[in-house]
Design a protein around this motif. Structure first.
Motif, short mmCIF file in Angstrom:
data_model
loop_
_atom_site.label_atom_id
_atom_site.label_comp_id
_atom_site.label_asym_id
_atom_site.label_seq_id
_atom_site.Cartn_x
_atom_site.Cartn_y
_atom_site.Cartn_z
N ALA A 120 0.77 -1.24 0.00
CA ALA A 120 0.08 -0.08 -0.14
C ALA A 120 0.91 1.24 0.00
O ALA A 120 1.97 1.19 0.35
CB ALA A 120 -0.88 0.13 1.15
N PRO A 121 0.23 2.52 -0.56
CA PRO A 121 1.23 3.79 -0.40
C PRO A 121 1.53 4.08 1.04
O PRO A 121 0.81 3.69 2.03
CB PRO A 121 -0.08 4.52 -0.94
N GLY A 122 2.75 4.23 1.12
CA GLY A 122 3.29 4.51 2.35
C GLY A 122 4.19 3.35 2.80
O GLY A 122 5.22 3.70 3.85
N ALA A 170 -0.21 -9.68 -5.03
CA ALA A 170 0.18 -8.56 -5.85
C ALA A 170 -0.90 -7.40 -5.56
O ALA A 170 -0.37 -6.21 -5.90
CB ALA A 170 -0.16 -9.07 -7.20
N TYR A 171 -1.92 -7.71 -5.06
CA TYR A 171 -2.86 -6.61 -4.52
C TYR A 171 -3.37 -6.81 -3.04
O TYR A 171 -4.59 -6.68 -2.79
CB TYR A 171 -4.06 -6.61 -5.52
N SER A 172 -2.26 -6.59 -2.33
CA SER A 172 -2.46 -6.84 -0.94
C SER A 172 -3.42 -5.99 -0.18
O SER A 172 -3.99 -6.17 0.69
CB SER A 172 -1.21 -7.18 -0.15
N SER A 203 -3.76 -3.19 4.39
CA SER A 203 -2.89 -1.82 4.00
C SER A 203 -1.66 -1.80 4.91
O SER A 203 -0.65 -1.09 4.22
CB SER A 203 -3.78 -0.78 4.05
N ASP A 204 -1.55 -2.37 5.94
CA ASP A 204 -0.63 -1.92 6.88
C ASP A 204 0.72 -3.00 6.67
O ASP A 204 1.61 -3.18 7.43
CB ASP A 204 -0.97 -2.01 8.38
#
Length: 947
Positions: free
Chosen positions: A539-541, A588-590, A614-615
């Motif tokens: 995820a972003p971040g 791939a799309y966690s 996301s984390d």
């Protein structure tokens, strides 16, 4: 450690004492210049370094260590050749994947296979590589060297160099071998009379009346030896031809190979055709081109193993199937009055007894005989194209730019089909099959700048690079049943009941990396590496991570006080620290909620399969390594010692949510690996007519789960039919530990299995509680080793390789099917010692006792072994015929004998090998035998010719 293993290791020690004695006694007869010996070059990430200045843990394996053996996989070539490299051939099946680990497991759910760099091409799949094209392999074992590969280097790196063209006279080489294979060991099962006696005991103890069926007149006079029906002689053949030529400007190497292995259990078969072209060209004085093109075509026919009889496991079915059954239904004694065989109204023969149909099991038709299981079609055709193109641009005298692009494409088609005529299972579905189409494409773009500066006592090399990588995966799955009666191959359009599924994913990475290598006065070397890695799966971040490494070495033997030593020719200490990452367990799309659609007869069904993670971040391994290299007597004796500690944080696993397949991925804990590795190489004798070289390596390793998140605490794994989970992962324990009950013998009064409870008291099975379970076995060996000797006498040569593992336990789940005595399956001869009489003392409980069906240490066995892995005897002819420069004839035996106390067919087992498609915590499961396709003993005769 058992007595047999101890004696064998004693022999190894004696041989080594002799080797060292001879090395010292022969030193005056032959000496090797010290400087020549240490000018060897070792490949490291994106470059090379003189071996004398190497700062990290690395081992090089030359092709002559394996080029006369009947192998089909790079992993087999590495077995026993390098300290810290574990190679388990988990199945003897042709074409089966090999489990390779460098310094053990450093993850629970992520893949722990190394990264392979083949002529600069990075890949995790080396299944099609033709070992005949290999020159050498360098194994990078610690993070101070692998950190430059970032999230691809956490499990070690194997750099493979293949043959290339040379300037001068063209060379044409041909080699071929032919051989046969047999099983090394069998399992004895009950004879027909012994089997019937067992059925009688089962009935007496409350079981079904299976004996009446076995005594039915339709089976009179039938006594099938299923092992003879199933196990056959395998055949190996291999052909390779290569041609190299070149001049100062253009050099080329072209090769073509074909390998064909017929397994010992039909229909297992592996065929591979490989083609290769390596090209190097000087385009301009400042511009060079290098390229590599590889094509592989493999055809794999599978035989189901590592499965129970009920699920189609051929190996267990060969032992379990009652001998009173024939192979085909029309081989029974057919009587028109038998209503099971004949329709009493029409007189027609019923299904199961017609010509070409396999005899149905009268106890349960879905449990078929092994020959029926062998008739199921399971074939995989794979085409792979692996290539790269690179340039070397000399910008200035000391500055070089190397842009490159590589492409890896795999197109695979797996087809399974059971027709609706031959087998009971096929008839129940009117034919059933599936087809999976797998497509994989990987693009890799790299640019590096390398600056070198050599001034007086200073030697500096600085490298910087950029990598962009994209992986595309596409899976299409078709399934169907209820086919027309004359259908004998899968055809999706003919199925009345259809289902299909489609999956596609794209994974992108971008990286910046660099390395600085500085040597002062040829004695003091420092190397620093780093990689800044980004992965689209996160995820972003959380996408970016930084992976550094630093190492140093001091070549003490170049100091003045040792420079003229006649004894010490090389003495070096080195140490390193680094970090690497692992992202292989991250989908791939966690960071998305995912739904999986499945179409059945055109109607889509959507299943929520993944929650937003996301984390999530990648696993990070911190690696510390210290090493010592010693060369004695002009490097005739060379010893390398390494100690290491690896700590992996943010371990990833999937956590099921609720009762569905819905899951979420989390970072859940930490793991630690510690180890000691020793490698000893000696030139024992070297004179004009006779040479004797010896290599020995040994690895000691331990691992421990140091932390698991409070919300998870334990992880269960390795669920086998009817047994439950065999493995428990828990904080403070080693990975893969077997978990169950401890047995306390058999009650002589009633024949029931007794157990030890948590308080240490002996209790009956009915009184056991879940909290009475404990850790009952450890599949991790105390140490593994490899020992090789190479002899030459004039034109003769003899090579020997011994491998071994000591201290590891095996859970022999095969015995669950062969010693339970709770139904009509045939059993092993071990049950002849079963309890039958009051007061009898034995360790085998009575027939049909529910007390025996718990997971317990009854099935834990010592898996230690020593194998004479390979022996080769050959003769070299110099210019035997006109036009033939050299001719080599040789014979090789592989898996000659095994010293072990393990009762199964072979101690090299892993029913949960990654080639079964295992994922999640199952990846950390090993040392389980469950009807595994056995290892084979192979003898070959081969020839090599150079023109």
């Amino acid at each position: 450690m058992n007595v047999k293993i101890s004696k064998c290791l004693g022999m190894v020690a004696v041989l080594y004492f002799t080797a060292n004695f001879n090395a010292q006694s022969q030193v005056k007869k032959d000496t090797v210049p010290k400087e020549k010996a240490i000018e060897e070059v070792v490949l490291v990430g994106y470059g090379s370094v003189k071996k004398q200045n190497l700062t990290s843990a690395a081992t090089t394996v030359k092709a002559d260590a394996f080029d006369n053996r009947p192998i089909y996989n790079v992993g087999q070539a590495l077995q026993g050749q390098a300290a810290g490299v574990s190679v388990i051939q988990s199945s003897g099946k042709p074409g089966a994947n090999i489990d390779i680990k460098i310094r053990g497991n450093n993850s629970i759910s992520s893949a722990v296979s190394p990264l392979y760099v083949v002529d600069g091409i990075q890949t995790n799949d080396i299944s099609g590589i033709n070992t005949d094209d290999i020159v050498d392999m360098t194994i990078l074992k610690d993070a101070s060297s692998t950190a430059i590969y970032g999230i691809n280097g956490s499990s070690g790196v194997v750099i493979i160099t293949t043959k290339r063209g040379k300037a001068g006279k063209p060379q044409l080489n041909f080699n071929a071998y032919w051989g046969s294979s047999k099983t090394v060991k069998n399992i004895e099962v009950l004879s027909l009379d012994q089997y019937k006696s067992l059925l009688g005991d089962i009935k007496l103890n409350g079981g079904g009346d299976y004996l009446a069926t076995a005594n039915n007149s339709r089976y009179a006079g039938i006594n099938t030896d299923w092992t003879k029906e199933v196990f056959q002689t395998g055949f190996d053949q291999n052909y390779n031809v290569n041609y190299s030529f070149g001049n100062e400007n253009v050099k080329a190497y072209a090769a073509l190979g074909y390998q064909d292995i017929d397994g010992i259990i039909k229909p297992a078969k592996f065929q591979r055709t490989s083609a290769k072209l390596n090209l190097d060209a000087v385009i301009l004085p400042w511009l060079k081109l290098n390229s590599s093109v590889n094509y592989f075509l493999t055809n794999l026919t599978n035989t189901n193993d590592n499965l129970s009889t009920a699920r189609g496991g051929v190996v267990l079915s060969a032992f379990n199937t009652p001998t009173f059954l024939p192979v085909y239904g029309n081989q029974v004694n057919m009587s028109p009055g038998d209503s099971e065989i004949y329709d009493q109204t029409t007189g027609a023969i019923k299904d199961g007894y017609k010509s070409g149909q396999f005899a149905p099991n009268p106890y349960q038709s879905s449990w078929e005989n092994p020959v029926a299981y062998q008739s199921r079609k399971d074939k995989t055709l794979t085409q792979r194209f692996l290539s790269n193109l690179g340039l070397e641009v000399k910008i200035f005298k000391d500055l070089t730019w190397r842009p490159s692009i590589s492409f890896d494409m795999t197109d695979s088609r797996n087809t399974k089909f059971t027709d609706g005529y031959q087998t009971s299972y096929g008839r129940s579905k009117f034919g059933i099959g599936s087809q999976e189409l797998y497509q994989y494409q990987e693009y890799n773009f790299e640019n590096t700048l390398n600056y070198t500066l050599k001034r007086s006592v200073h030697d500096l090399s600085i490298l910087g690079g950029l990598q962009i990588n994209e992986k595309n995966v596409q899976n299409t799955y078709y399934s169907g049943d209820n086919f027309p009666g004359d259908t004998f191959n899968f055809n999706y359009d003919l199925a009345k009941n259809q289902g299909n599924d489609f999956h596609k994913e794209i994974l992108r990475q971008v990286s910046f990396f660099g390395r600085a290598l500085y040597t002062l006065n040829g004695k003091y070397t420092v190397m620093g590496v780093f990689r800044e890695n980004a992965n689209s799966a996160l995820a972003p971040g959380n996408k970016w991570g930084f992976f550094p490494g630093i190492s140093a070495s001091w070549l003490i033997s170049k100091e003045n006080f040792l420079a003229n030593s006649k004894l010490i020719s090389e003495l070096k200490i080195r140490g390193g620290w680094g970090k690497t990452g692992n992202a292989s367990a991250i989908p791939a799309y966690s960071h998305f909620n995912l739904y999986d659609p499945y179409w059945s007869n055109g109607i889509p069904t959507y299943t929520n399969t993944q929650s937003d993670s996301s984390d999530l971040t990648w696993e990070t391994t911190t690696d510390t390594n210290a090493g010592l290299d010693i060369g004695l007597i002009s490097n005739r004796i060379r010893l390398s010692v390494d100690v290491y500690q690896r700590k992996t944080d943010n371990l990833i696993t999937s956590i099921p949510l609720g009762t569905n397949d819905f899951k979420i991925f989390r970072n859940i804990g930490s793991l630690e690996n510690k180890g000691l590795e020793l490698a000893l190489n000696t030139v024992n004798i070297k004179n004009e007519n006779f040479t004797w070289n010896t290599s020995f390596n040994i690895s000691f390793a331990k691992n421990k789960v140091t932390h698991i998140s409070d919300y998870l605490r334990t992880i269960q794994a390795a669920n086998i039919d009817g047994m439950g989970n065999l493995v428990r992962i828990q904080e403070g324990q080693s990975l893969g530990m077997f978990y169950g009950y401890q047995v306390a013998g058999v009650n002589p009064n009633n024949g029931d299995q007794m157990y030890v409870n948590a308080s240490g008291n002996t209790v009956a099975y009915a009184d056991l509680k879940p909290e009475d379970r404990k850790y009952i076995g450890n599949p991790n060996p105390d140490f593994t080793f490899g020992f090789s000797n190479n002899f030459t006498f004039k034109n003769w040569y003899l090579d020997m390789l011994i491998t071994g593992s000591v201290g590891n336990d095996i859970f022999n789940a095969t015995r669950f099917d062969l010693e339970m005595m709770n139904d009509y399956k045939n059993q092993s001869t071990a049950v002849l010692n079963r309890w039958t009489t009051v007061g009898q003392i034995t360790d085998v409980p009575r027939a049909n006792s529910t007390s025996a069906q718990a997971i317990s240490d009854r099935f834990i066995e010592d898996g230690s072994y020593v194998k004479l892995k390979a022996v080769t005897l050959g003769y070299n002819f110099n210019k035997p015929f006109r036009g033939v420069n050299k001719l080599n004839l040789y014979v090789t035996g592989q898996n000659i004998f095994t010293i072990t106390n393990y009762s199964g067919m072979d101690p090299e087992v892993n029913a949960f090998s990654p080639n079964r498609g295992t994922s999640g915590a199952e990846r950390s499961v090993f040392g389980i035998d469950y009807g595994t396709y056995p290892q084979v003993r192979t003898f070959i005769i081969g020839l090599k010719a150079n023109f």
